[in-house]
Every structure is written in C-alpha cells, then in structure tokens.
Write an enzyme that holds these catalytic residues in place. Structure first.
Site, mmCIF file in Angstrom:
data_model
loop_
_atom_site.group_PDB
_atom_site.id
_atom_site.type_symbol
_atom_site.label_atom_id
_atom_site.label_comp_id
_atom_site.label_asym_id
_atom_site.label_seq_id
_atom_site.Cartn_x
_atom_site.Cartn_y
_atom_site.Cartn_z
ATOM 1 N N CYS A 140 -18.929 63.698 -85.553
ATOM 2 C CA CYS A 140 -18.885 64.271 -84.195
ATOM 3 C C CYS A 140 -20.268 64.565 -83.634
ATOM 4 C CB CYS A 140 -18.035 65.526 -84.196
ATOM 5 S SG CYS A 140 -16.339 65.165 -84.656
ATOM 6 N N HIS B 44 -19.627 69.272 -77.711
ATOM 7 C CA HIS B 44 -18.638 68.402 -78.365
ATOM 8 C C HIS B 44 -17.266 69.034 -78.187
ATOM 9 C CE1 HIS B 44 -16.419 66.117 -81.217
ATOM 10 N NE2 HIS B 44 -16.300 67.109 -82.068
ATOM 11 N N ASN C 212 -10.148 65.278 -79.189
ATOM 12 C CA ASN C 212 -11.421 65.078 -79.884
ATOM 13 C C ASN C 212 -11.607 63.576 -80.122
ATOM 14 O OD1 ASN C 212 -13.584 64.969 -81.626
ATOM 15 N ND2 ASN C 212 -12.834 66.575 -83.003
HETATM 16 O O1 UT7 Z 1 -14.856 67.716 -84.517
HETATM 17 C C1 UT7 Z 1 -15.134 67.849 -85.871
HETATM 18 C C2 UT7 Z 1 -15.093 69.253 -86.322
HETATM 19 N N1 UT7 Z 1 -13.741 69.735 -86.328
HETATM 20 C C3 UT7 Z 1 -13.477 70.901 -85.787
HETATM 21 O O2 UT7 Z 1 -14.328 71.533 -85.220
HETATM 22 C C4 UT7 Z 1 -12.055 71.420 -85.946
HETATM 23 C C5 UT7 Z 1 -12.105 72.825 -86.454
HETATM 24 N N2 UT7 Z 1 -10.768 73.404 -86.714
HETATM 25 C C6 UT7 Z 1 -9.891 73.690 -85.724
HETATM 26 O O3 UT7 Z 1 -10.088 73.359 -84.569
HETATM 27 C C7 UT7 Z 1 -8.685 74.507 -86.090
HETATM 28 O O4 UT7 Z 1 -8.839 75.021 -87.391
HETATM 29 C C8 UT7 Z 1 -7.338 73.767 -85.993
HETATM 30 C C9 UT7 Z 1 -6.993 73.475 -84.554
HETATM 31 C C10 UT7 Z 1 -7.395 72.488 -86.779
HETATM 32 C C11 UT7 Z 1 -6.215 74.640 -86.551
HETATM 33 O O5 UT7 Z 1 -6.162 75.872 -85.848
HETATM 34 P P1 UT7 Z 1 -6.169 77.263 -86.627
HETATM 35 O O6 UT7 Z 1 -6.045 78.312 -85.606
HETATM 36 O O7 UT7 Z 1 -7.389 77.283 -87.512
HETATM 37 O O8 UT7 Z 1 -4.841 77.168 -87.444
HETATM 38 P P2 UT7 Z 1 -4.654 77.326 -89.025
HETATM 39 O O9 UT7 Z 1 -5.118 76.101 -89.727
HETATM 40 O O10 UT7 Z 1 -5.197 78.641 -89.435
HETATM 41 O O11 UT7 Z 1 -3.071 77.374 -89.088
HETATM 42 C C12 UT7 Z 1 -2.304 78.458 -88.525
HETATM 43 C C13 UT7 Z 1 -0.832 78.153 -88.702
HETATM 44 C C14 UT7 Z 1 -0.484 77.687 -90.106
HETATM 45 O O12 UT7 Z 1 0.788 78.214 -90.432
HETATM 46 P P3 UT7 Z 1 0.907 79.523 -91.366
HETATM 47 O O13 UT7 Z 1 0.235 79.134 -92.664
HETATM 48 O O14 UT7 Z 1 0.181 80.608 -90.630
HETATM 49 O O15 UT7 Z 1 2.371 79.713 -91.455
HETATM 50 C C15 UT7 Z 1 -0.372 76.200 -89.987
HETATM 51 O O16 UT7 Z 1 0.493 75.626 -90.932
HETATM 52 O O17 UT7 Z 1 -0.450 77.084 -87.841
HETATM 53 C C16 UT7 Z 1 0.210 76.068 -88.596
HETATM 54 N N3 UT7 Z 1 -0.069 74.769 -87.975
HETATM 55 C C17 UT7 Z 1 0.640 74.266 -86.961
HETATM 56 N N4 UT7 Z 1 1.713 74.740 -86.300
HETATM 57 C C18 UT7 Z 1 2.198 73.977 -85.297
HETATM 58 C C19 UT7 Z 1 -1.077 73.909 -88.281
HETATM 59 N N5 UT7 Z 1 -1.008 72.837 -87.468
HETATM 60 C C20 UT7 Z 1 0.039 73.038 -86.655
HETATM 61 C C21 UT7 Z 1 0.590 72.294 -85.607
HETATM 62 N N6 UT7 Z 1 1.677 72.800 -84.952
HETATM 63 N N7 UT7 Z 1 0.110 71.109 -85.207
#
Ligand code: UT7
Length: 328
Positions: free
Chosen positions: A116, A255, A285
């Site tokens: 990225c 980004h 992204n």
């Molecule tokens: O560009 C390259 C660099 N990449 C980035 O900068 C990405 C960085 N990361 C992120 O943007 C975020 O971490 C994500 C968008 C990928 C995820 O968001 P988050 O707020 O960090 O969510 P999380 O991984 O902490 O997950 C929270 C909950 C989990 O459920 P539990 O364990 O709390 O029950 C996940 O299983 O959300 C759940 N979850 C979803 N729910 C519905 C994860 N993905 C999804 C989904 N739909 N697509």
C-alpha cells in the site's frame, strides 16, 4: 548533471466497470452493510471481471490518460516505475508489458513491491531519477488487481479490497513539485499482512491451493494499530522537518485502507476533514492505486502552490509520506 525537482504534469486512472456492493458481499460471507460502512467507510469497490485482463491492462489505461493530460508522447518517456503486489506475472515485470503496449520505445521499466506504500515509494523513486538529471520524463503507476488475491470466503479481508490503477507523469519543475519524502520499512516476520504462497518459499502446490495460501491474509487488529500510528507519525515527521503546520497544508492525501485510520491521521496532524481526500467509500482499498485515484478525483480542485502531504501504510511493513507543492 542538473538538480531539478520533479513535478506531476498528468494524472490518469482506470477503474473497472463492475461495482461490488456491500449488499452483494452479504450474499458471499456473513457480513452486513452497516458493519462494513461503520468499521471501514467502504460502500462499494470495483472489480475487474474479465479473466483475460489484469494489472497491466489497468496500468496501460491509466498511463495513456496521464500521458494525454501531460501532453507527452510515450516515446518521450525515459523510465516506467510500476508499484504493484499483483503483477500479471512474477516476471516479466508489469512495467515491461506496459512499456511495450503504450509504445514507450526508449523507456526502461521495473516493478516495485511495497504494497500500500508502493505508489509513494515509486513516486519518490521517479522523482529522484529526475532530480539526478538521469531522466527527464518518468511514468509512475500504482496498480493492483486485488480481486486476484482476495479470498472471497474470508469476511475479514474480502470486504476491504478493490481493483484499480492510477498513473502520473513526472517532468522537471522550475518551482514546486516533489519537495521531500520519508519512507520506513519494518520487516513483517510475524506475517501480519502477507500472501503465504506463490513466492520462492512456497511455490504453488496442491497443498497451497487447497489451503487458500495464494490469497492475502491479514491480522486486521494488529495492522490497524500499526497503521494508525505509522500514518500519523510519518505525516507529522515530514511536516515538522519542513516547518509545516496544519494550516499550511491544502490537502492530506492518505492511503485509503480504513476511514478510521484516515480520520485519526487528520486529527494528529491538525487538519479538518474538509482538507482530506477521501474516496474509500467508492473504491475500497485498491492498494498501490489509492493515492493516484485521489489525485485524479480532486484534480479540478487543486491549485498551483497548494501544499500536499501524501501518506501511506501497508504490507512489508512499509510506510511513508511525500510532501509536494502542486505546480502543473
Ligand atoms: O492497506 C494495508 C493496511 N491495512 C490496513 O490498514 C487495515 C487495518 N485493519 C482494519 O482496517 C480493521 O482491523 C478491519 C476493518 C480489518 C477490521 O475492523 P476491526 O474494527 O479491527 O474489527 P476486528 O477485527 O476487531 O473484529 C471485530 C468483530 C469480530 O467479532 P468478535 O470477535 O468481536 O465477535 C470479527 O469477527 O467483527 C467481526 N468481523 C466482522 N463482522 C461482520 C470481522 N469482519 C467482519 C465482517 N462483517 N466483514
């Protein structure tokens, strides 16, 4: 050898026609529109559906548009740098394919892998070619067909990514242009964000295919933490060393990985949201393409003399920022 700065004289882009909406993703994995929009800011992304077309196709389209805007013939280009993690082939380089297709007969070209942050690494590389006097006109492209390496059974990643390409032409500047850059790398030995197979460590095998190891994997929470710190830190670093305050900056060009990371960066550098380019809602992204896609969408609003801070964070881990003064 001269010591001229480089400036952007043309911007082009290509986005595929097919729109993959959050509603369609709801039919593929256990997710919902509200979760995706509130956690990421993404409403839809573009997907290149034609299996016969890939990153070089998109890069060629974006390059042609950038060259046309710059009024530069492809035969005048000295070098082509393409940032991508989804090259058509491991080799030959995507830049070589694009060189042939656009007719950049005297240019040499190569791909650059910095995920990225790739477009910013490529932009500063092209800028240094011009500063050194070795090149007069350089084509810099960020292009990724992320749908080729996304696992559409993994809800934690498939909602994030889209396909696109963005390109800029760099030429010598009399004033303004690319003024400074800061880049950082920290080898991701913990595999927070990577594609497990397809490289020389794990070439394709029945096992790698069965285990979906040719798709990207991300530890979202860990990358989120690192990205939030990294993008803000590097943006502040480049502003401080150029004596810039938030009020001096016309636009932050971040980004587009997550709207929450973008907003946190803007807050840390003291910029109100109306000075931040955001189009993640439309494209998701697109890895190396996000920053040129922003420049393209905002090009009618940019005025000569505007100070822009471009910043990115991504796989590698890589992060960086470019300070440029718009002068077209
Ligand atoms: O560009 C390259 C660099 N990449 C980035 O900068 C990405 C960085 N990361 C992120 O943007 C975020 O971490 C994500 C968008 C990928 C995820 O968001 P988050 O707020 O960090 O969510 P999380 O991984 O902490 O997950 C929270 C909950 C989990 O459920 P539990 O364990 O709390 O029950 C996940 O299983 O959300 C759940 N979850 C979803 N729910 C519905 C994860 N993905 C999804 C989904 N739909 N697509």
């Amino acid at each position: 050898m001269s010591l001229k700065r480089a400036k952007i004289t043309g911007v082009g882009r290509y986005v595929p026609e097919y729109v993959l909406t959050n509603a369609e993703l709801e039919t593929l994995v256990d997710t919902n529109d509200e979760w995706i929009r509130s956690r990421t800011g993404i409403s839809e992304r573009r997907i290149l559906k034609d299996p016969e077309k890939a990153t070089a196709f998109m890069a060629e389209k974006a390059s042609r548009e950038a060259l046309e805007e710059a009024g530069v013939d492809a035969s005048e280009i000295d070098a082509i740098v393409i940032a991508t993690v989804t090259p058509d082939y491991i080799f030959p380089a995507t830049a070589a394919l694009v060189q042939k297709r656009i007719g950049a007969t005297k240019a040499y070209g190569f791909d650059l892998s910095a995920a990225c942050s790739g477009f910013l690494y490529a932009l500063s590389t092209g800028g240094m070619m011009i500063e050194s006097g070795r090149a007069k006109k350089v084509l810099v492209v960020g292009a990724d067909k992320m749908s080729a390496i996304v696992d559409y059974t993994d809800r934690t990643t498939c909602i994030l990514f889209g396909d696109a390409a963005g390109a800029v032409v760099l030429e010598e500047a009399d004033s303004g242009g690319l003024i400074d850059f800061v880049h950082h790398t920290e080898g991701d030995e913990d595999c927070m964000l990577y594609q497990p197979a397809g490289g020389s460590l794990r070439p394709a095998s029945i096992e790698t295919v069965q285990n979906r190891m040719h798709s990207l994997r991300q530890d979202g929470r860990s990358v989120f933490k690192k990205a939030t710190e990294g993008m803000a830190d590097v943006s502040l670093e480049i502003m401080e060393r150029n004596n810039l305050k938030g009020d001096d900056v016309a636009w932050l060009v971040p980004h587009q990985a997550n709207l929450r990371i973008i907003n946190a960066t803007a807050r840390r550098v003291g910029l109100s949201t109306d000075k931040v380019m955001v189009n993640i809602d439309k494209y998701g992204n697109t890895t190396a393409a996000t920053i040129p896609l922003c420049l393209y969408d905002w090009k009618d609003k940019l005025k000569n003399g505007d100070k822009l801070i471009l910043s990115a964070f991504g796989g590698g881990l890589t992060w960086g920022a470019v300070y440029l003064e718009w002068n077209k």
